[in-house]
Design a protein around this motif. Structure first.
Motif, PDB file in Angstrom:
ATOM      1  N   GLU A  37      27.294  41.273  80.570  1.00 13.46           N
ATOM      2  CA  GLU A  37      26.422  41.121  81.735  1.00 13.46           C
ATOM      3  C   GLU A  37      26.715  39.841  82.510  1.00 13.46           C
ATOM      4  OE1 GLU A  37      22.312  42.122  81.654  1.00 13.46           O
ATOM      5  OE2 GLU A  37      22.523  43.288  79.808  1.00 13.46           O
ATOM      6  N   GLY A  38      27.339  38.867  81.857  1.00 14.00           N
ATOM      7  CA  GLY A  38      27.717  37.641  82.552  1.00 14.00           C
ATOM      8  C   GLY A  38      29.190  37.606  82.936  1.00 14.00           C
ATOM      9  N   GLY A  39      29.984  38.510  82.355  1.00 13.23           N
ATOM     10  CA  GLY A  39      31.407  38.541  82.652  1.00 13.23           C
ATOM     11  C   GLY A  39      32.163  37.329  82.151  1.00 13.23           C
ATOM     12  N   PHE A  40      31.709  36.739  81.031  1.00 11.74           N
ATOM     13  CA  PHE A  40      32.381  35.554  80.499  1.00 11.74           C
ATOM     14  C   PHE A  40      32.598  35.680  78.992  1.00 11.74           C
ATOM     15  CE2 PHE A  40      27.791  34.527  80.493  1.00 11.74           C
ATOM     16  CZ  PHE A  40      27.601  34.211  79.150  1.00 11.74           C
ATOM     17  N   TYR A  41      33.489  34.846  78.503  1.00 14.75           N
ATOM     18  CA  TYR A  41      33.764  34.723  77.076  1.00 14.75           C
ATOM     19  C   TYR A  41      33.383  33.307  76.636  1.00 14.75           C
ATOM     20  CZ  TYR A  41      36.694  38.944  77.345  1.00 14.75           C
ATOM     21  OH  TYR A  41      37.159  40.222  77.527  1.00 14.75           O
ATOM     22  N   ILE A  42      33.035  33.160  75.361  1.00 15.53           N
ATOM     23  CA  ILE A  42      32.743  31.845  74.792  1.00 15.53           C
ATOM     24  C   ILE A  42      33.863  31.466  73.840  1.00 15.53           C
ATOM     25  CG2 ILE A  42      31.148  30.500  73.365  1.00 15.53           C
ATOM     26  CD1 ILE A  42      28.888  32.251  74.448  1.00 15.53           C
ATOM     27  N   ASP A  43      34.518  30.340  74.122  1.00 14.25           N
ATOM     28  CA  ASP A  43      35.650  29.836  73.331  1.00 14.25           C
ATOM     29  C   ASP A  43      36.699  30.922  73.079  1.00 14.25           C
ATOM     30  OD1 ASP A  43      34.347  27.421  73.256  1.00 14.25           O
ATOM     31  OD2 ASP A  43      33.810  27.509  71.142  1.00 14.25           O
ATOM     32  N   PRO A  44      37.159  31.625  74.097  1.00 17.37           N
ATOM     33  CA  PRO A  44      38.150  32.685  73.865  1.00 17.37           C
ATOM     34  C   PRO A  44      39.494  32.130  73.426  1.00 17.37           C
ATOM     35  CG  PRO A  44      37.894  32.286  76.212  1.00 17.37           C
ATOM     36  CD  PRO A  44      36.833  31.467  75.528  1.00 17.37           C
ATOM     37  N   TRP A  45      40.198  32.896  72.606  1.00 18.26           N
ATOM     38  CA  TRP A  45      41.500  32.455  72.112  1.00 18.26           C
ATOM     39  C   TRP A  45      42.664  33.148  72.816  1.00 18.26           C
ATOM     40  CZ3 TRP A  45      37.516  34.114  68.903  1.00 18.26           C
ATOM     41  CH2 TRP A  45      37.519  35.464  68.557  1.00 18.26           C
ATOM     42  N   ARG A  46      42.371  34.068  73.720  1.00 13.95           N
ATOM     43  CA  ARG A  46      43.386  34.652  74.586  1.00 13.95           C
ATOM     44  C   ARG A  46      42.945  34.487  76.044  1.00 13.95           C
ATOM     45  NH1 ARG A  46      43.426  37.894  70.076  1.00 13.95           N
ATOM     46  NH2 ARG A  46      45.449  38.061  69.059  1.00 13.95           N
ATOM     47  N   PRO A  47      43.893  34.440  76.976  1.00 15.75           N
ATOM     48  CA  PRO A  47      43.539  34.162  78.377  1.00 15.75           C
ATOM     49  C   PRO A  47      42.516  35.152  78.938  1.00 15.75           C
ATOM     50  CG  PRO A  47      45.902  33.941  78.072  1.00 15.75           C
ATOM     51  CD  PRO A  47      45.363  34.509  76.789  1.00 15.75           C
ATOM     52  N   VAL A  48      41.479  34.597  79.596  1.00 15.49           N
ATOM     53  CA  VAL A  48      40.443  35.396  80.246  1.00 15.49           C
ATOM     54  C   VAL A  48      40.144  34.766  81.605  1.00 15.49           C
ATOM     55  CG1 VAL A  48      39.417  36.062  78.025  1.00 15.49           C
ATOM     56  CG2 VAL A  48      38.519  34.070  79.257  1.00 15.49           C
ATOM     57  N   ASP A  49      39.397  35.488  82.431  1.00 10.62           N
ATOM     58  CA  ASP A  49      39.084  34.976  83.754  1.00 10.62           C
ATOM     59  C   ASP A  49      38.050  33.861  83.708  1.00 10.62           C
ATOM     60  OD1 ASP A  49      39.173  35.072  86.700  1.00 10.62           O
ATOM     61  OD2 ASP A  49      37.098  35.754  86.477  1.00 10.62           O
ATOM     62  N   ARG A  50      37.005  34.023  82.903  1.00 11.77           N
ATOM     63  CA  ARG A  50      35.926  33.029  82.857  1.00 11.77           C
ATOM     64  C   ARG A  50      35.622  32.668  81.409  1.00 11.77           C
ATOM     65  NH1 ARG A  50      31.599  31.340  86.204  1.00 11.77           N
ATOM     66  NH2 ARG A  50      32.352  32.731  87.840  1.00 11.77           N
ATOM     67  N   ALA A  51      35.704  31.359  81.091  1.00 13.02           N
ATOM     68  CA  ALA A  51      35.510  30.882  79.722  1.00 13.02           C
ATOM     69  C   ALA A  51      34.460  29.782  79.688  1.00 13.02           C
ATOM     70  CB  ALA A  51      36.825  30.361  79.146  1.00 13.02           C
ATOM     71  N   LEU A  52      33.475  29.943  78.803  1.00 13.48           N
ATOM     72  CA  LEU A  52      32.525  28.882  78.505  1.00 13.48           C
ATOM     73  C   LEU A  52      32.998  28.214  77.219  1.00 13.48           C
ATOM     74  CD1 LEU A  52      30.978  30.599  80.582  1.00 13.48           C
ATOM     75  CD2 LEU A  52      28.891  30.164  79.270  1.00 13.48           C
ATOM     76  N   ILE A  53      33.144  26.884  77.242  1.00  7.13           N
ATOM     77  CA  ILE A  53      33.798  26.161  76.157  1.00  7.13           C
ATOM     78  C   ILE A  53      32.806  25.221  75.473  1.00  7.13           C
ATOM     79  CG2 ILE A  53      35.692  24.620  75.544  1.00  7.13           C
ATOM     80  CD1 ILE A  53      36.608  27.343  76.593  1.00  7.13           C
ATOM     81  N   THR A  54      32.726  25.324  74.139  1.00  4.66           N
ATOM     82  CA  THR A  54      31.772  24.492  73.398  1.00  4.66           C
ATOM     83  C   THR A  54      32.235  23.044  73.255  1.00  4.66           C
ATOM     84  OG1 THR A  54      32.755  25.095  71.254  1.00  4.66           O
ATOM     85  CG2 THR A  54      30.915  26.456  72.067  1.00  4.66           C
TER      86      THR A  54
END
Length: 352
Positions: free
Chosen positions: A17-34
């Motif tokens: 629903e937000g279109g984001f990943y948290i701490d993704p390990w492969r390339p994505v468009d939108r990443a939220l990083i801890t």
């Protein structure tokens, strides 16, 4: 029935629903990083969102990235969900990420510790329904001594080495641990730093973190120019020509893994100091209880025994397969144990 607020994919923890990943390990468009450690903040994403405090180190490590910083506690609407970042106590700038939809709350911990180290923003429990927690040290044998006790041990070791005419080389991960150790020993003598440690230290100091003066090791900076100094370097520098420039020396590694005798032996270290930027067994349990969560997912670390323990305590618990962690020699993180270390730790826990 609506889909789960967060799902677990081969790219990372995903919020549809937000279109984001948290701490993704492969390339994505939108990443939220801890936080800025290399297993959580990776190159190649289209847009990064982290705390304002984590962003300078991330830019230094990742280069020219499209990124934005957010204040702790600041709510941000992203698509159909509201997100906010809350102190994790792991390293300076580290955060737990809270995601809410229609009153349902999930929290992704990243990495965390509950002891206030006086440098990182102190851990704050975030109430939630589902908590995604690390369990790097998720066995009962891992119980840290208070930081003040470790500081006394370090100071005594440093003084003893100087009295014996030996240089003191302390290995520590370059973001968080190295700076934490500096703050424990601010007045005991000069502190020399490996270039990798000094660069991160400079960035944090420029942000306003209270760090003691340090001297970068360059040509002409050695044991003769700074007798009795403490030398802080990444673990990969131990036993190298860089370290040998300081002549006769005592070497030690500061890490939670020093609680395992086998790892100390395999590294051939004179001394190991058990100090970690991750929660120990009591810390993990304290943090989870404080969230009030009914459901807990465990990520990197001793996932199988820790999940079993949580189920015995009445939680709805599961394991999330991630790519967090790395080789133990990595200069950035306290990684997942190798198979030998894991077997040893499990055996030692059963003896407690």
């Amino acid at each position: 029935m609506s889909a789960e607020l967060l799902s677990f994919t081969d790219r990372g923890i995903y919020c549809a629903e937000g279109g984001f990943y948290i701490d993704p390990w492969r390339p994505v468009d939108r990443a939220l990083i801890t936080h800025g450690h290399s297993d959580h903040a990776r190159w190649g994403h289209g847009h990064y969102l982290s705390t304002k405090q984590a962003l300078p180190v991330m830019r230094h490590r990742l280069g020219d990235i499209f990124a934005e910083g957010i204040a702790y506690g600041e709510p941000r609407q992203i698509g159909g969900v509201q997100v906010s970042f809350h102190p994790a106590g792991h390293v300076p700038g580290s955060a737990q990420i809270r995601v809410e939809r229609g009153g349902e709350v999930w929290v992704v911990s990243g990495d965390y510790k509950v002891e206030d180290d006086g440098l990182s923003e102190a851990f704050v429990p975030v109430p939630c329904h589902t908590f995604i927690t690390e369990c790097t040290f998720g066995l009962p044998l891992f119980r840290w001594q208070p930081q003040a006790v470790i500081a006394q041990q370090l100071a005594a070791w440093w003084v003893a080495n100087a009295a014996e005419g030996r240089s003191t080389i302390l290995a520590a991960y370059g973001l968080g641990k190295a700076q934490r150790l500096m703050t424990l020993l601010p007045d005991a003598g000069p502190i020399l730093t490996h270039g990798a440690v000094e660069e991160t230290t400079r960035i944090l100091r420029d942000q306003g973190y209270n760090l003691p003066p340090t001297i970068r090791v360059t040509a002409g900076v050695d044991a003769k120019s700074h007798p009795g100094a403490l030398i802080i370097a990444p673990p990969s520098a131990l036993g190298t020509p860089w370290a040998r420039r300081f002549g006769p020396s005592a070497e030690a590694f500061a890490s939670g893994w020093m609680a395992l005798r086998g790892i100390r032996r395999r590294r051939g270290l004179d001394t190991g100091f058990v100090i970690s930027d991750h929660a120990d067994w009591p810390g993990l349990n304290t943090a989870i209880r404080a969230t009030g969560a009914e459901r807990v997912f465990v990520t990197h670390g001793y996932t199988t025994p820790f999940r079993r323990w949580l189920e015995e305590q009445g939680y709805d618990a599961g394991i999330v397969q991630t790519e967090f962690g790395g080789d133990e020699a990595d200069t950035d993180t306290e990684a997942e144990p190798d198979s030998a270390a894991e077997s040893e730790a499990v055996v030692e826990s059963k003896l407690l």
